[in-house]
Design an enzyme around this catalytic site. Sequence first.
Site, PDB file in Angstrom:
ATOM      1  N   ARG A   1       0.827  -1.218   0.000  1.00 46.77           N
ATOM      2  CA  ARG A   1       0.000   0.000   0.000  1.00 46.77           C
ATOM      3  C   ARG A   1       0.860   1.266   0.000  1.00 46.77           C
ATOM      4  O   ARG A   1       0.608   2.213  -0.721  1.00 46.77           O
ATOM      5  CB  ARG A   1      -0.971  -0.048   1.198  1.00 46.77           C
ATOM      6  CG  ARG A   1      -1.816   1.162   1.467  1.00 46.77           C
ATOM      7  CD  ARG A   1      -2.856   1.627   0.420  1.00 46.77           C
ATOM      8  NE  ARG A   1      -3.313   0.767  -0.578  1.00 46.77           N
ATOM      9  CZ  ARG A   1      -3.278   1.090  -1.877  1.00 46.77           C
ATOM     10  NH1 ARG A   1      -2.829   2.269  -2.282  1.00 46.77           N
ATOM     11  NH2 ARG A   1      -3.703   0.241  -2.773  1.00 46.77           N
TER      12      ARG A   1
ATOM     13  N   LYS B   1       2.317  24.583  -5.048  1.00 49.81           N
ATOM     14  CA  LYS B   1       1.095  24.024  -4.440  1.00 49.81           C
ATOM     15  C   LYS B   1       1.144  22.497  -4.468  1.00 49.81           C
ATOM     16  O   LYS B   1       0.368  21.847  -5.178  1.00 49.81           O
ATOM     17  CB  LYS B   1      -0.130  24.567  -5.172  1.00 49.81           C
ATOM     18  CG  LYS B   1      -0.258  26.081  -5.018  1.00 49.81           C
ATOM     19  CD  LYS B   1      -1.453  26.663  -5.729  1.00 49.81           C
ATOM     20  CE  LYS B   1      -1.524  28.173  -5.468  1.00 49.81           C
ATOM     21  NZ  LYS B   1      -2.598  28.844  -6.220  1.00 49.81           N
TER      22      LYS B   1
ATOM     23  N   LYS C   1       6.380  39.448  -5.519  1.00 52.01           N
ATOM     24  CA  LYS C   1       4.928  39.480  -5.618  1.00 52.01           C
ATOM     25  C   LYS C   1       4.390  40.857  -5.231  1.00 52.01           C
ATOM     26  O   LYS C   1       5.133  41.720  -4.758  1.00 52.01           O
ATOM     27  CB  LYS C   1       4.328  38.414  -4.718  1.00 52.01           C
ATOM     28  CG  LYS C   1       4.763  37.011  -5.104  1.00 52.01           C
ATOM     29  CD  LYS C   1       3.771  35.993  -4.587  1.00 52.01           C
ATOM     30  CE  LYS C   1       4.073  34.641  -5.212  1.00 52.01           C
ATOM     31  NZ  LYS C   1       3.091  33.632  -4.795  1.00 52.01           N
TER      32      LYS C   1
ATOM     33  N   GLU D   1       5.903  39.615 -10.415  1.00 49.27           N
ATOM     34  CA  GLU D   1       4.479  39.433 -10.682  1.00 49.27           C
ATOM     35  C   GLU D   1       3.903  40.782 -11.080  1.00 49.27           C
ATOM     36  O   GLU D   1       4.061  41.772 -10.350  1.00 49.27           O
ATOM     37  CB  GLU D   1       3.820  38.912  -9.396  1.00 49.27           C
ATOM     38  CG  GLU D   1       2.392  38.469  -9.562  1.00 49.27           C
ATOM     39  CD  GLU D   1       1.810  37.978  -8.238  1.00 49.27           C
ATOM     40  OE1 GLU D   1       2.337  36.994  -7.681  1.00 49.27           O
ATOM     41  OE2 GLU D   1       0.866  38.615  -7.746  1.00 49.27           O
TER      42      GLU D   1
ATOM     43  N   ASP E   1      -0.372  37.501 -13.520  1.00 45.81           N
ATOM     44  CA  ASP E   1      -1.219  36.767 -12.576  1.00 45.81           C
ATOM     45  C   ASP E   1      -2.697  37.009 -12.841  1.00 45.81           C
ATOM     46  O   ASP E   1      -3.187  38.136 -12.712  1.00 45.81           O
ATOM     47  CB  ASP E   1      -0.870  37.193 -11.141  1.00 45.81           C
ATOM     48  CG  ASP E   1      -1.617  36.340 -10.133  1.00 45.81           C
ATOM     49  OD1 ASP E   1      -1.835  35.145 -10.416  1.00 45.81           O
ATOM     50  OD2 ASP E   1      -1.980  36.873  -9.076  1.00 45.81           O
TER      51      ASP E   1
END
Lengths: 285, 285, 285, 285, 285, 285
Positions: free
Chosen positions: D99, D134, D166, D196, D217
């Site tokens: 597993r 992410k 950013k 950004e 963005d």
Amino acid sequence: MIESIPSLRRIIRLALEEDLGSGDITTDALIDPWISGNASLFVREEIVLAGLPLFKRVLQTMDSQIEYEEYFNEGDRVSAGKEICLLKGSLSSILKGERTALNFLQRMCGIATLTSRYVETVKPFGARILDTRKTAPGLRWLDKYAVRIGGGSNHRFGLFDGILIKDNHIAAVGSITRAVELARRKAPHTLRIEVEVEDLAGADEAFKAGADAILLDNMALQQMHKVVQSLKGRLIIEASGGITLESVLDVAKTGVDVISVGALTHSARTADLSLEVIPEAANSS
Amino acid sequence: MIESIPSLRRIIRLALEEDLGSGDITTDALIDPWISGNASLFVREEIVLAGLPLFKRVLQTMDSQIEYEEYFNEGDRVSAGKEICLLKGSLSSILKGERTALNFLQRMCGIATLTSRYVETVKPFGARILDTRKTAPGLRWLDKYAVRIGGGSNHRFGLFDGILIKDNHIAAVGSITRAVELARRKAPHTLRIEVEVEDLAGADEAFKAGADAILLDNMALQQMHKVVQSLKGRLIIEASGGITLESVLDVAKTGVDVISVGALTHSARTADLSLEVIPEAANSS
Amino acid sequence: MIESIPSLRRIIRLALEEDLGSGDITTDALIDPWISGNASLFVREEIVLAGLPLFKRVLQTMDSQIEYEEYFNEGDRVSAGKEICLLKGSLSSILKGERTALNFLQRMCGIATLTSRYVETVKPFGARILDTRKTAPGLRWLDKYAVRIGGGSNHRFGLFDGILIKDNHIAAVGSITRAVELARRKAPHTLRIEVEVEDLAGADEAFKAGADAILLDNMALQQMHKVVQSLKGRLIIEASGGITLESVLDVAKTGVDVISVGALTHSARTADLSLEVIPEAANSS
Amino acid sequence: MIESIPSLRRIIRLALEEDLGSGDITTDALIDPWISGNASLFVREEIVLAGLPLFKRVLQTMDSQIEYEEYFNEGDRVSAGKEICLLKGSLSSILKGERTALNFLQRMCGIATLTSRYVETVKPFGARILDTRKTAPGLRWLDKYAVRIGGGSNHRFGLFDGILIKDNHIAAVGSITRAVELARRKAPHTLRIEVEVEDLAGADEAFKAGADAILLDNMALQQMHKVVQSLKGRLIIEASGGITLESVLDVAKTGVDVISVGALTHSARTADLSLEVIPEAANSS
Amino acid sequence: MIESIPSLRRIIRLALEEDLGSGDITTDALIDPWISGNASLFVREEIVLAGLPLFKRVLQTMDSQIEYEEYFNEGDRVSAGKEICLLKGSLSSILKGERTALNFLQRMCGIATLTSRYVETVKPFGARILDTRKTAPGLRWLDKYAVRIGGGSNHRFGLFDGILIKDNHIAAVGSITRAVELARRKAPHTLRIEVEVEDLAGADEAFKAGADAILLDNMALQQMHKVVQSLKGRLIIEASGGITLESVLDVAKTGVDVISVGALTHSARTADLSLEVIPEAANSS
Amino acid sequence: MIESIPSLRRIIRLALEEDLGSGDITTDALIDPWISGNASLFVREEIVLAGLPLFKRVLQTMDSQIEYEEYFNEGDRVSAGKEICLLKGSLSSILKGERTALNFLQRMCGIATLTSRYVETVKPFGARILDTRKTAPGLRWLDKYAVRIGGGSNHRFGLFDGILIKDNHIAAVGSITRAVELARRKAPHTLRIEVEVEDLAGADEAFKAGADAILLDNMALQQMHKVVQSLKGRLIIEASGGITLESVLDVAKTGVDVISVGALTHSARTADLSLEVIPEAANSS
């Protein structure tokens, strides 16, 4: 199979690091690492053998070249004076790992041997002997493995894999019935629910609430007997609390299903084992 | 001061992780974390108290908000029935940390208490009682701390901080004289050199070679006495090997300086302590 | 209570170390650590909130001075656009911990939200929704916590806290009956025994052998229905295998007790959350 | 080469420990460790294969004696029903590691497969598909490896190996120009500087300030197109923000150089793989 | 900000554990832990101060109650004899942590001070001074932080955050052009590409292939000068290889952009700092 | 034997992780892992070789398949230009591990070489050269091993394995006599007791109190001489404090037994070693 449990790595490292630290000053000063030797592992008293795979794993962490000839298997009863295993390899490595490996093995044999005495005592009455969570910190899984090797069974390993509702829990929620209901609602369906009870009334309430097992904590033998008469076969009945080799037979006679004994792991005497190291030269003479 | 040793962090985490795993299923199902309670730590038999700072550190790792009222200090002799300490805080946290914290404390009190019995037995003869390296794996520093608290002294902590030339070392290099010479040349000047000897001849050779201490391993009392007569005051004389509470007095009478006893750490019975948890409600009534 | 599990420390450190490594080059180059700021955590879609205590613990590992105003609790259903929590503290710390903390939170909210959809779907039929061991490596306990928050129940956490006899086990020992018997003899009495079965005959054999639960693996609905008719109430009946939000209703209608769904943890979409950072200056204008 | 990254050791251990804990109760109760077996790893749907070396490393951590016959390589497209690899070794070891090893592999194949769909979609327009930060906590390096295997490229691994200025950074220092200047002064010369931006004016300012790349963005397609017309070839232009398999083609058509897609790692469905274990006996019949 | 890097925890623990081991025998034997004292940290030679936050964090790991009065900031030039900081707290804790904390601080000040000498030497010529990966094992991030504090810049931190194509890489793929092309195709777009070249031809080829920087390895000054004349402003030019305080000025005069110096971290002399401990009693007299 | 010390595992991992992080971007982009190569390790200046077993262990942690042909042993004096060892194996692995393995080796050779210069300088006078605790954090055991290889001796490893009573300790308890008495009572009998003294009076008091060794801290040569005349042969006399290659001879001439030199480990220049990698193709031509 014990030796392959991934987390055992941590306790083995801890034990080796605390004994070896910056190195074995004596051996490094006196013995060249390429000198080989033999070492004979033997017992000075009758034991149930437990922990040999771990004994080897500790030494292998030191030196993967050591070879082993094993004369007994895990769980064997070995009589005083017998040789368990012969080691061949670097004398220096064997001397460095000896004490740490023995410390594991002697503790595990001690637990297995004590467990087997309890198990034999109660055998005619069919009760199983169980351990508790009263183990040496960091050694829980080894202590419980040794209990199995000695013929005992394991109670839950920790707080995570068994539900045991104690008096404090009951006091906090108000009643046994309410406690069992809450536990059943939130716990995995793979776990049984056990409740600690103090008398027959508590035992009955637990049974009616749907408990799968009850623990009779420090209950008098007569009380225990009554609970067994009333509930035997309808849920699992466990006796617990200060049970000794002297008292365990009477407890078993009451007909309880399982008997848990803290002393198996918190107060077992270590077994008397020795590693007799034989330098090559001495060996050949 | 034991609680600030940096490496203890590892054994405390190991112990907490093995008991708590993915969480305390029972307590999480039944008791909200904001419910507070008291808990009284008390003893059921006379003990020498050892490990209370560690007991607190284990619980603090769980929950830093618990408060403590302590009624005894490390090393105090506490009689049966006395309360050692009162805890106040989250009932859930106390229940989760209880067993792990007690497992540390009960072992340490057990060792300190046993040590103190040996120490008192030999007190009239001036011998110091020492521990050995026969400790539970991972618990070396705690076991040895408990010995100190019980009035004993520590032998070397591991292979790294003391030189002990054993029969295997001697066999490998040829003679005691040669072994002492090699050790002196390579070892830090901060360490004494101790040699394990089997008879008076060995003891004499070790002394002449410049050893600072000798260990009489499993020597008969009469032999021991001869060595003491011959060498007392010229180097440190240690007796070792299977010494029990029954035999230790006779050993001390021979006049040896220190007596090392494996049983202090490998076979001490854990002390009988208990944590009685009192939910707030019960408390206020 | 999730945030106090001792072993979570390791995954939190791993996550912070993999994102921060030698430091946040951009922020360290541009923003002095003593500049403070606010940050608003809000959702862009309806979610079930899960993981907020962990989100805070991740940031606290970075900087224990950050303060939080929370507007929702674990398990709350939060609608799109709502603010969950307001953070105040060092702008630099918030920027450094933001992504790691969000990665935990978004995954957990995603799992809780998906779970709640299954739970609501089957609610009229009384079946419980369970997770499986198909979790992201290292995140087992967080994934399973999120399932609980979403209204689901946990299956066993790992191989250690539940007995599930699968077809391979049965093949290896010869029969369901033999397998159950062996498991009962060796396993802790605190655990139930569950057996994976493929048809009614297997289900019957498991029941007669004393199994506490059966798992119907990828069974057709009709078959499932027959098993339920025959055994409902005598042991726990679990359905499993490729169950989706579309098919789960029909499965629940068969009357099984629990339904385990791998997708809850292996394929949940992460929830759409954002942290809007507001530098102090902008804030005061 | 992924399997030799030193820090992966930690996540592999974490994953094995969380699944195995104190051991596989079921398998240990039923199957002797010396019984050998085969196991066939196969796919139930078309995938891009990613993670096979890690799958093997996880199993090898359990048992170094298992042997492998591999029929496909990393990055191969494997159609539904195909066998990827055959395992031979201890049946018990295979069942225990199955597993955990699959949880790694299925996630990585899922990510690689999803990435390849994005990559193929935009291929005619020459844009590269990138991942983001992410990722699942603790799995960053595996997630990003899978993106590469799927034909995608990696954005920075963490905050330490790429400069991305950013809006919060810009707000804190006052202007894009000032931010780029500060970053250039303090950052290693081995790193590019990316900014950004929200509109054409920002893009122009970034370019004039010396930025090496800009991130558009959540910009509207038309805006994006204008930026490309103005700056293409003078710095790297990246599109980002909620891009899906449906919208990615239109983004690519604008002529941006790279497109970063969070969904590659935060929301990929795990691939449908299975390990069919064949006990020796069944095998030989 | 250095002190908040999560992975520094490991090196701090390692350093404390290797010095403290089972405890400070001398201090524990002589000084009660509740005796408080002051300690003055001062310098015996002119230094650039670097590492004070880490010095404090090491002591805080020992004892969080120690208080600090700081008279200088990171990066300050402190002249011989000055007091940097005053500590107040448990005398025992200060004595135990002193050497470990100083070992960190003295190394970091040594590196910062040496760096500042290089930086000042080349200041008129505008070249930046860079470190290399020739750092003490385990101390990479601290060594590089100290370089920044000393006015230098960081080269890549490791093999993961910068692309440096060396002669071995070029030999393996056949040509500089091919190497740059491969690197560009596979590496994150956030990284520049640097190529090690040996002569003007190599430099030209690297430039034409699109390299962002070149490293002139052990190149003669005249050669270096030619490369600068040809390529200055078109890519970043780095000089490297055995550069000393004596030779660095001539290298800077050639007009290269950055100069990397291994000696900054591999051979800096530690700074001469001392902690003068003042027991309370002595203090008050 | 250094390479088998269990705790070295931690510093090796730390060093590899800090250099390799998420992988060697350059090598992974350019060189397939199955391309093999040779690499020659050679010296550019005369050194005493120390650390070769560790150099190999670092590379083995990366890739256990690399083979080694060694031409020198630990402790050998190797002249400039000589080849120490030839490596054969995966070119990619060698390139990835090269810098980390060299960083260990160059530091250790540097320390051993510097130590040997001190040792040779004082040889005619019979004094032993010792290290101190002024080592690089995390590298204590390697630094001290290199001192031994260079012909020096080790002072205590840490605060745990040697008793050194310093002026602060004396101030705290009131007198040298009292300090020695306390230490003797509480410390293991395996340890000598050393006292730091400032003048002849202190030396005499220490001797009379039963100290085994005295440390003359920063004492003038004349004073030192007087102490030697008075106490030589009655306890061990150590000189310490800012001793350099220039001053060590005069110190040795005073007749002290041991001389401890912090510079051995805190300020040794790293040795100039290089690994010349030869791709297979180039090799075969």
